[in-house]
Design an enzyme around this catalytic site. Sequence first.
Site, PDB file in Angstrom:
ATOM      1  N   THR A  32      11.386   2.887 -28.571  1.00  0.00           N
ATOM      2  CA  THR A  32      11.294   4.350 -28.505  1.00  0.00           C
ATOM      3  C   THR A  32      11.692   4.824 -27.107  1.00  0.00           C
ATOM      4  OG1 THR A  32       9.515   4.278 -30.118  1.00  0.00           O
ATOM      5  CG2 THR A  32       9.636   6.254 -28.755  1.00  0.00           C
ATOM      6  N   GLY A  33      12.204   6.033 -27.035  1.00  0.00           N
ATOM      7  CA  GLY A  33      12.532   6.604 -25.728  1.00  0.00           C
ATOM      8  C   GLY A  33      14.012   6.904 -25.613  1.00  0.00           C
ATOM      9  N   GLY A  86      13.020   0.105 -24.152  1.00  0.00           N
ATOM     10  CA  GLY A  86      13.004   0.457 -22.742  1.00  0.00           C
ATOM     11  C   GLY A  86      11.665   0.143 -22.108  1.00  0.00           C
ATOM     12  N   ALA A  87      11.487   0.628 -20.893  1.00  0.00           N
ATOM     13  CA  ALA A  87      10.217   0.438 -20.174  1.00  0.00           C
ATOM     14  C   ALA A  87      10.086   1.559 -19.152  1.00  0.00           C
ATOM     15  CB  ALA A  87      10.196  -0.913 -19.476  1.00  0.00           C
ATOM     16  N   GLY A 100       4.954   5.638 -21.749  1.00  0.00           N
ATOM     17  CA  GLY A 100       5.181   7.002 -21.287  1.00  0.00           C
ATOM     18  C   GLY A 100       5.515   7.944 -22.436  1.00  0.00           C
ATOM     19  N   GLY A 101       6.064   7.368 -23.484  1.00  0.00           N
ATOM     20  CA  GLY A 101       6.389   8.165 -24.675  1.00  0.00           C
ATOM     21  C   GLY A 101       5.289   8.127 -25.730  1.00  0.00           C
ATOM     22  N   GLU A 107       4.800  -0.203 -30.315  1.00  0.00           N
ATOM     23  CA  GLU A 107       5.753  -1.008 -29.534  1.00  0.00           C
ATOM     24  C   GLU A 107       5.183  -2.404 -29.299  1.00  0.00           C
ATOM     25  OE1 GLU A 107       6.371   1.362 -26.027  1.00  0.00           O
ATOM     26  OE2 GLU A 107       7.826   2.661 -27.006  1.00  0.00           O
TER      27      GLU A 107
HETATM   28  C1  ABF Z   1       9.528   3.454 -24.399  1.00  0.00           C
HETATM   29  O1  ABF Z   1      10.236   4.482 -23.827  1.00  0.00           O
HETATM   30  C2  ABF Z   1       8.302   3.431 -23.704  1.00  0.00           C
HETATM   31  O2  ABF Z   1       7.431   2.426 -23.768  1.00  0.00           O
HETATM   32  C3  ABF Z   1       8.579   3.910 -22.369  1.00  0.00           C
HETATM   33  O3  ABF Z   1       7.501   4.743 -22.147  1.00  0.00           O
HETATM   34  C4  ABF Z   1       9.797   4.699 -22.522  1.00  0.00           C
HETATM   35  C5  ABF Z   1      10.933   4.528 -21.597  1.00  0.00           C
HETATM   36  O4  ABF Z   1      11.604   5.712 -21.712  1.00  0.00           O
HETATM   37  P1  ABF Z   1      13.061   6.025 -21.355  1.00  0.00           P
HETATM   38  O5  ABF Z   1      13.928   5.018 -21.995  1.00  0.00           O
HETATM   39  O6  ABF Z   1      13.223   7.390 -21.941  1.00  0.00           O
HETATM   40  O7  ABF Z   1      13.126   6.022 -19.864  1.00  0.00           O
HETATM   41  O8  ABF Z   1      10.212   2.291 -24.373  1.00  0.00           O
END
Ligand code: ABF
Length: 222
Positions: A32-33, A86-87, A100-101, A107
């Site tokens: 996600t993200g 992502g992270a 953060g999302g 996840e």
């Molecule tokens: C997810 O997306 C989350 O665990 C992490 O909070 C966020 C990273 O967001 P982005 O890719 O928008 O920077 O993987």
Amino acid sequence: MTQDALKDAVAAAAIDEIRRRLDRDTVIGVGTGSTANLFIDRLAALRNDFQGAVASSQATAERLQGHGIEVFELNHVGTVPFYIDGADEINPRLEMIKGGGAALTREKIVAACAERFICIADASKHVTTLGGFPLPVEVIPMARSYVARELVKLGADPVYREGVVTDNGNQILDCYGFLIDDPVAMEARLNAIVGVVTNGLFAARGADVLLLGTEGGVERLE
Ligand code: ABF
């Protein structure tokens, strides 16, 4: 390069990483993200080369389906060879802060089922020590105040993420000021607080590969 361009570069690198290993029976895990979204958009071109995906959030499921990619319930899937996500922060040991999302619980579940976790991130996410990004903790709503008091005892400054309800119907406390010198121990310690559903440390099961978008190109760390 903009941050978005770096995110897109790692999304493309993730496609290169998995494309030769896909077959018609493959179900992949998708995170996600905004970085994961760029990966999903590129994955659309391969939709006929694999069976489908397991999604770590409702938003991701809808984006996958919008591209004609079938979304499976995790309970109906056997092996998940890859999880791509992502992270918010990742350290040199490939331990992460995520959530953060607000999708951290799903996840972490999909990551646990995956043979390989491929983290895609722009260079701003790469840190020496985790904790600059406030650590999200998903809590059962009735336990929120209790968990917050326990987090204060551990040295954090927890802030209720108002107006956010997770896909699981829970709430998020964002922990500022945590010193995370032992992410594996901290992850276990936080999980032991009654009322905590998940915390955003992905250390016991970190990433296996990091594709990091830098000005000099995509670096691959394993
Ligand atoms: C997810 O997306 C989350 O665990 C992490 O909070 C966020 C990273 O967001 P982005 O890719 O928008 O920077 O993987």
